[in-house]
Design a protein around this motif. Structure first.
Motif, PDB file in Angstrom:
ATOM      1  N   CYS A 111      -2.900   0.161  -3.717  1.00  0.00           N
ATOM      2  CA  CYS A 111      -2.395  -1.304  -3.625  1.00  0.00           C
ATOM      3  C   CYS A 111      -1.831  -1.737  -4.701  1.00  0.00           C
ATOM      4  CB  CYS A 111      -3.610  -1.863  -2.710  1.00  0.00           C
ATOM      5  SG  CYS A 111      -3.212  -3.437  -2.380  1.00  0.00           S
TER       6      CYS A 111
ATOM      7  N   LEU B 279      -7.912   3.441  -2.756  1.00  0.00           N
ATOM      8  CA  LEU B 279      -9.013   3.795  -1.643  1.00  0.00           C
ATOM      9  C   LEU B 279      -8.845   5.162  -1.431  1.00  0.00           C
ATOM     10  CD1 LEU B 279     -10.727   2.754   0.766  1.00  0.00           C
ATOM     11  CD2 LEU B 279      -9.023   3.314   2.344  1.00  0.00           C
TER      12      LEU B 279
ATOM     13  N   ALA C 182       0.742  -1.189   0.090  1.00  0.00           N
ATOM     14  CA  ALA C 182       0.127   0.095  -0.010  1.00  0.00           C
ATOM     15  C   ALA C 182       0.939   1.135   0.146  1.00  0.00           C
ATOM     16  CB  ALA C 182      -1.051   0.024   1.084  1.00  0.00           C
TER      17      ALA C 182
ATOM     18  N   TRP D   2      -9.152  -3.321   2.662  1.00  0.00           N
ATOM     19  CA  TRP D   2      -8.327  -2.366   3.241  1.00  0.00           C
ATOM     20  C   TRP D   2      -8.482  -2.492   4.930  1.00  0.00           C
ATOM     21  CZ3 TRP D   2      -4.738   0.440   0.850  1.00  0.00           C
ATOM     22  CH2 TRP D   2      -4.810   0.664  -0.348  1.00  0.00           C
TER      23      TRP D   2
ATOM     24  N   TYR E 123      -2.393   2.032   7.221  1.00  0.00           N
ATOM     25  CA  TYR E 123      -3.235   1.548   6.659  1.00  0.00           C
ATOM     26  C   TYR E 123      -2.478   0.390   5.589  1.00  0.00           C
ATOM     27  CZ  TYR E 123      -6.778   5.086   7.365  1.00  0.00           C
ATOM     28  OH  TYR E 123      -7.868   5.968   7.906  1.00  0.00           O
TER      29      TYR E 123
ATOM     30  N   CYS F  10      -3.449  -3.067   2.730  1.00  0.00           N
ATOM     31  CA  CYS F  10      -4.198  -3.864   2.094  1.00  0.00           C
ATOM     32  C   CYS F  10      -3.949  -5.300   2.164  1.00  0.00           C
ATOM     33  CB  CYS F  10      -4.075  -3.275   0.456  1.00  0.00           C
ATOM     34  SG  CYS F  10      -2.473  -3.353  -0.336  1.00  0.00           S
TER      35      CYS F  10
END
Length: 121
Positions: free
Chosen positions: A20, A79, A4, A34, A92, A94
């Motif tokens: 991603c 995202l 990501a 996610w 974050y 993925c």
């Protein structure tokens, strides 16, 4: 490898677009999830996009602000995060797993390196 990227520092109310991407295998064989983990908190699911029809699912905390999408031709998932809040601050990730239309965290077996998102003024 799954990764990501696209995180950064943004002011409250701002936007970021996470990507991603992977090398070595195709993303279009499974749903892509996610997830995020804030300091001192457990990892939580943010969004899931299904394999074929692009159906999306969101956590209540991001519904209406985040949008997941995928481009199978580019082997990428995105995202889009709008109206960001300080509570969105997290790393974050993925991830992908065995299912085509769901992303149960405990079943995801490929996790990308995370990207830090910091929402602060």
């Amino acid at each position: 490898q799954l990764q990501a990227f696209g995180g950064g520092l943004v002011q409250p109310g701002g936007s970021l677009r996470l990507s991603c991407a992977t090398s070595g295998f195709a993303l279009n064989y499974s749903a892509i999830g996610w997830f995020r983990q804030a300091p001192g908190k457990e990892r939580e699911g943010v969004s899931c996009i299904s394999r074929s029809d692009g159906r999306t699912y969101y956590a209540d905390s991001v519904k209406g602000r985040f949008t997941a999408s995928r481009d199978n031709a580019k082997n990428s998932v995105y995202l889009q995060m709008n109206s960001l809040k300080p509570e969105d601050t997290a790393v974050y990730y993925c991830a992908t797993g065995p299912y085509g239309s769901s992303c149960p965290e405990t079943s995801m077996y490929y996790w990308g390196k995370g990207t830090q998102v910091t929402v602060s003024s």
